[in-house]
Write a protein that holds these residues in place. Structure first.
Motif, PDB file in Angstrom:
ATOM      1  N   UNK A   1       0.723  -1.262   0.061  1.00  0.00           N
ATOM      2  CA  UNK A   1      -0.065  -0.113   0.144  1.00  0.00           C
ATOM      3  C   UNK A   1       1.062   1.301  -0.025  1.00  0.00           C
ATOM      4  N   UNK A   2       0.606   2.107  -0.914  1.00  0.00           N
ATOM      5  CA  UNK A   2       1.353   3.387  -0.830  1.00  0.00           C
ATOM      6  C   UNK A   2       0.834   4.543  -1.328  1.00  0.00           C
ATOM      7  N   UNK A   3       1.136   5.624  -0.703  1.00  0.00           N
ATOM      8  CA  UNK A   3       0.547   6.775  -1.032  1.00  0.00           C
ATOM      9  C   UNK A   3       1.546   8.070  -1.043  1.00  0.00           C
ATOM     10  N   UNK A   4       1.257   9.131  -1.604  1.00  0.00           N
ATOM     11  CA  UNK A   4       2.228  10.173  -1.443  1.00  0.00           C
ATOM     12  C   UNK A   4       1.789  10.858  -0.228  1.00  0.00           C
ATOM     13  N   UNK A   5       0.512  11.062  -0.066  1.00  0.00           N
ATOM     14  CA  UNK A   5      -0.029  11.574   1.147  1.00  0.00           C
ATOM     15  C   UNK A   5      -0.365  10.643   2.373  1.00  0.00           C
ATOM     16  N   UNK A   6      -1.219  10.985   3.060  1.00  0.00           N
ATOM     17  CA  UNK A   6      -1.627  10.006   4.338  1.00  0.00           C
ATOM     18  C   UNK A   6      -2.125   8.627   3.600  1.00  0.00           C
ATOM     19  N   UNK A   7      -1.936   7.581   4.469  1.00  0.00           N
ATOM     20  CA  UNK A   7      -2.635   6.440   4.047  1.00  0.00           C
ATOM     21  C   UNK A   7      -3.207   5.915   5.451  1.00  0.00           C
ATOM     22  N   UNK A   8      -4.480   5.794   5.407  1.00  0.00           N
ATOM     23  CA  UNK A   8      -5.529   5.072   6.376  1.00  0.00           C
ATOM     24  C   UNK A   8      -5.722   3.981   6.021  1.00  0.00           C
ATOM     25  N   UNK A  17       4.247 -10.767   3.203  1.00  0.00           N
ATOM     26  CA  UNK A  17       4.691  -9.444   3.547  1.00  0.00           C
ATOM     27  C   UNK A  17       3.663  -8.135   3.496  1.00  0.00           C
ATOM     28  N   UNK A  18       3.824  -7.182   4.369  1.00  0.00           N
ATOM     29  CA  UNK A  18       2.999  -5.972   4.424  1.00  0.00           C
ATOM     30  C   UNK A  18       3.702  -4.653   4.251  1.00  0.00           C
ATOM     31  N   UNK A  19       3.707  -3.892   3.288  1.00  0.00           N
ATOM     32  CA  UNK A  19       4.449  -2.742   3.106  1.00  0.00           C
ATOM     33  C   UNK A  19       3.630  -1.618   2.839  1.00  0.00           C
ATOM     34  N   UNK A  20       3.511  -0.695   3.686  1.00  0.00           N
ATOM     35  CA  UNK A  20       3.048   0.587   3.738  1.00  0.00           C
ATOM     36  C   UNK A  20       3.712   1.713   3.677  1.00  0.00           C
ATOM     37  N   UNK A  21       3.547   2.641   2.660  1.00  0.00           N
ATOM     38  CA  UNK A  21       4.423   3.846   2.633  1.00  0.00           C
ATOM     39  C   UNK A  21       3.526   5.002   2.305  1.00  0.00           C
ATOM     40  N   UNK A  22       3.782   5.983   3.232  1.00  0.00           N
ATOM     41  CA  UNK A  22       3.114   7.694   3.006  1.00  0.00           C
ATOM     42  C   UNK A  22       4.127   8.393   2.881  1.00  0.00           C
ATOM     43  N   UNK A  23       4.740   8.725   1.542  1.00  0.00           N
ATOM     44  CA  UNK A  23       5.799   9.425   1.597  1.00  0.00           C
ATOM     45  C   UNK A  23       5.971  10.794   2.081  1.00  0.00           C
ATOM     46  N   UNK A  24       4.839  11.477   2.361  1.00  0.00           N
ATOM     47  CA  UNK A  24       4.856  12.851   2.948  1.00  0.00           C
ATOM     48  C   UNK A  24       3.896  13.090   3.966  1.00  0.00           C
ATOM     49  N   UNK A  25       3.102  11.635   4.262  1.00  0.00           N
ATOM     50  CA  UNK A  25       2.163  11.962   5.215  1.00  0.00           C
ATOM     51  C   UNK A  25       2.240  11.053   6.240  1.00  0.00           C
ATOM     52  N   UNK A  37      -0.922  -9.389   9.949  1.00  0.00           N
ATOM     53  CA  UNK A  37       0.296  -9.609   9.253  1.00  0.00           C
ATOM     54  C   UNK A  37       1.261 -10.471   9.807  1.00  0.00           C
ATOM     55  N   UNK A  38       0.719 -11.683  10.279  1.00  0.00           N
ATOM     56  CA  UNK A  38       1.487 -12.638  11.209  1.00  0.00           C
ATOM     57  C   UNK A  38       1.702 -14.176  10.510  1.00  0.00           C
ATOM     58  N   UNK A  39       1.656 -14.159   9.088  1.00  0.00           N
ATOM     59  CA  UNK A  39       2.038 -15.162   8.654  1.00  0.00           C
ATOM     60  C   UNK A  39       3.181 -15.744   8.747  1.00  0.00           C
ATOM     61  N   UNK A  40       3.821 -16.884   8.528  1.00  0.00           N
ATOM     62  CA  UNK A  40       5.173 -17.511   8.673  1.00  0.00           C
ATOM     63  C   UNK A  40       6.171 -16.552   8.032  1.00  0.00           C
ATOM     64  N   UNK A  41       7.020 -16.044   9.003  1.00  0.00           N
ATOM     65  CA  UNK A  41       8.066 -14.999   8.414  1.00  0.00           C
ATOM     66  C   UNK A  41       7.520 -13.555   7.769  1.00  0.00           C
ATOM     67  N   UNK A  42       6.320 -13.411   7.796  1.00  0.00           N
ATOM     68  CA  UNK A  42       5.970 -12.224   7.462  1.00  0.00           C
ATOM     69  C   UNK A  42       6.561 -11.056   8.102  1.00  0.00           C
ATOM     70  N   UNK A  43       6.760  -9.948   7.302  1.00  0.00           N
ATOM     71  CA  UNK A  43       7.394  -8.665   7.667  1.00  0.00           C
ATOM     72  C   UNK A  43       6.607  -7.556   7.205  1.00  0.00           C
ATOM     73  N   UNK A  44       6.429  -6.795   8.225  1.00  0.00           N
ATOM     74  CA  UNK A  44       5.424  -5.444   8.350  1.00  0.00           C
ATOM     75  C   UNK A  44       6.375  -4.410   8.017  1.00  0.00           C
ATOM     76  N   UNK A  45       6.529  -3.774   6.855  1.00  0.00           N
ATOM     77  CA  UNK A  45       7.584  -2.482   6.684  1.00  0.00           C
ATOM     78  C   UNK A  45       6.844  -1.341   6.634  1.00  0.00           C
ATOM     79  N   UNK A  46       6.956  -0.316   7.537  1.00  0.00           N
ATOM     80  CA  UNK A  46       6.320   0.894   7.468  1.00  0.00           C
ATOM     81  C   UNK A  46       7.249   2.059   7.238  1.00  0.00           C
ATOM     82  N   UNK A  47       6.781   2.904   6.498  1.00  0.00           N
ATOM     83  CA  UNK A  47       7.489   4.401   6.160  1.00  0.00           C
ATOM     84  C   UNK A  47       6.694   5.286   5.955  1.00  0.00           C
ATOM     85  N   UNK A  48       6.955   6.417   6.700  1.00  0.00           N
ATOM     86  CA  UNK A  48       6.016   7.644   6.584  1.00  0.00           C
ATOM     87  C   UNK A  48       6.894   8.881   6.658  1.00  0.00           C
TER      88      UNK A  48
END
Length: 176
Positions: A1-8, A17-25, A37-48
């Motif tokens: 999931x990615x967005x330039x502004x906010x992500x809800x 794996x779950x990756x969530x990016x909100x570049x500016x928000x 996001x708790x599957x075997x070896x699942x990684x949650x990566x967050x960047x805001x």
């Protein structure tokens, strides 16, 4: 999931794996929803570009890493293994059970680190660290703290570790 502004996020379930990016928000979640996001070896990566606020009590992450954020407030239902994380401001983490730092992981906040465990232990993986630019406050309401080989809890000013359980520090452990 990615967005330039906010992500809800609403109800979110990821088998891998779950990756969530909100570049500016901010990254937030709707009230009453769950992030799973708790599957075997699942990684949650967050960047805001702003704050990350995921505070529903049923959130469940297998491995959690914060790639970038101004401030973070996270709630996890049970055990959360922490990988490398970089927070420019304050990091607040509440877990229903334990927090484990992965081997060689650095969980770093530019200001304060606040960790509260309802039940369970704070466990440092080999050569891992939790580091605060200002204060580190760790409250272990039903467990203790342990390190098998080496680990560090570091702060630029004060370290406050409150444990209702035992503290077992094996190997080389630095609290500074």
């Amino acid at each position: 999931v990615a967005g330039q502004d906010a992500v809800t996020l609403g109800r979110t379930e990821a088998g891998g794996h779950l990756t969530v990016v909100a570049t500016q928000g901010n990254i937030t979640q709707l009230a009453g929803t769950r992030i799973l996001a708790d599957g075997n070896n699942a990684r949650t990566s967050l960047s805001a570009g702003g704050d990350i606020t995921l505070t529903e009590t049923q959130n469940d992450f297998r491995i959690l890493e914060i790639l970038d954020a101004t401030n973070t407030t996270l709630v996890e239902t049970d055990v959360v293994p922490l990988d490398n994380s970089s927070i420019r401001g304050t990091a607040t983490l509440t877990a229903g059970d334990a927090v484990d730092t992965l081997a060689n992981a650095a969980f770093v906040a530019g200001q304060d680190v606040v960790v509260t465990l309802q039940d369970g232990d704070l466990t440092f993986g080999g050569d891992s660290r939790i580091q605060a630019g200002r204060d580190a406050r760790v409250t272990l309401q039903g467990g203790g703290a342990s390190a098998g080989t080496s680990g560090s809890l570091l702060a630029g000013r004060d370290v406050n570790l409150t444990a209702l359980g035992s503290v077992h520090l094996g190997g080389v452990v630095t609290i500074q």
